[in-house]
Design an enzyme around this catalytic site. Structure first.
Site, short mmCIF file in Angstrom:
data_model
loop_
_atom_site.label_atom_id
_atom_site.label_comp_id
_atom_site.label_asym_id
_atom_site.label_seq_id
_atom_site.Cartn_x
_atom_site.Cartn_y
_atom_site.Cartn_z
N SER A 1 0.86 -1.19 0.00
CA SER A 1 0.00 0.00 0.00
C SER A 1 0.89 1.23 0.00
O SER A 1 1.65 1.46 0.95
CB SER A 1 -0.91 0.00 1.23
OG SER A 1 -1.75 -1.13 1.23
N TYR A 2 0.83 1.99 -1.09
CA TYR A 2 1.65 3.20 -1.24
C TYR A 2 0.87 4.40 -0.72
O TYR A 2 -0.31 4.57 -1.06
CB TYR A 2 1.99 3.43 -2.72
CG TYR A 2 3.03 2.49 -3.25
CD1 TYR A 2 4.34 2.90 -3.42
CD2 TYR A 2 2.71 1.17 -3.57
CE1 TYR A 2 5.30 2.03 -3.91
CE2 TYR A 2 3.66 0.30 -4.05
CZ TYR A 2 4.95 0.74 -4.22
OH TYR A 2 5.91 -0.12 -4.70
N PHE A 3 1.54 5.23 0.07
CA PHE A 3 0.92 6.42 0.65
C PHE A 3 1.65 7.66 0.18
O PHE A 3 2.86 7.65 -0.05
CB PHE A 3 0.95 6.35 2.18
CG PHE A 3 0.01 5.33 2.74
CD1 PHE A 3 -1.28 5.70 3.13
CD2 PHE A 3 0.38 4.00 2.86
CE1 PHE A 3 -2.16 4.76 3.63
CE2 PHE A 3 -0.49 3.05 3.36
CZ PHE A 3 -1.77 3.43 3.75
#
EC number: 4.6.1.1
Length: 191
Positions: free
Chosen positions: A45-47
């Protein structure tokens, strides 16, 4: 898990697109690697900020979960190509919630099937990303920036032993490959 393989602020990594997964797997088996894990499902999950300020600076902030191994990681890459730090965490959902509280939002999710092996000091991964393809990553992490050129050469030598050629070299990150695939797929959807 051989944690010494994943310690350091710098990572030398080469990614290769696999046209023949079986041939690669056979070449790897001939080197008698240590198996860390096989066929784990990874969710990255890229933030980023709403303004995508991390991406603009060449940085990635990732929360990774791996099953069935149960490994959960907080990963920061960039801004230099060789810069990568990761730390084990115990609650990926809580970490993601904390990032959202700080104003970050999830901008991309990448799922892959990953196997990780050790050949001497190097880690070798075999990855499958649905709709993107099959890849091998050869890497080593270190805190000693002076070792990076030597490690690059040693990894290229290992690639040759594994039957990988420079024509298979993939310089784009999984993030870039997935974002490009999403863009292409959205352009194909009739409006």
């Amino acid at each position: 898990m051989s944690s010494q393989h994943f310690q350091g602020r710098f990572e030398v990594e080469f990614k290769y697109r696999l046209s023949d997964v079986d041939a690669f797997t056979c070449a790897l088996a001939a080197l008698n690697p240590e198996v860390m894990l096989e066929d784990n499902q990874e969710q990255d999950s890229y933030f980023d900020t709403p303004e995508h300020s991390l991406a603009a600076e060449g940085k990635s902030l990732v929360i990774r979960t791996m099953q069935p191994s149960g490994i959960q990681l907080w990963i920061v890459k960039g801004p230099e190509a060789d810069r990568c730090e990761a730390v084990n965490i115990t609650d990926a959902d809580k970490a993601a919630s904390m990032l959202r509280t700080l104003g970050y939002r999830q901008v991309l999710a990448i799922s892959k099937r990953r196997s990780i092996y050790f050949v001497g000091p190097f880690h070798v991964t075999r990855d499958h990303l649905e709709g993107i393809g099959d890849f091998a990553e050869l890497a080593i992490m270190t805190d000693d920036e002076a070792l990076l050129p030597d490690y690059r050469q040693q990894l290229q030598d290992l690639a040759t032993r594994l039957g990988l050629s420079s024509a298979q070299l993939e310089t784009r990150s999984y993030r870039t490959l997935c974002e490009q695939s999403l863009t292409l797929n959205s352009e194909k959807v009739p409006s």
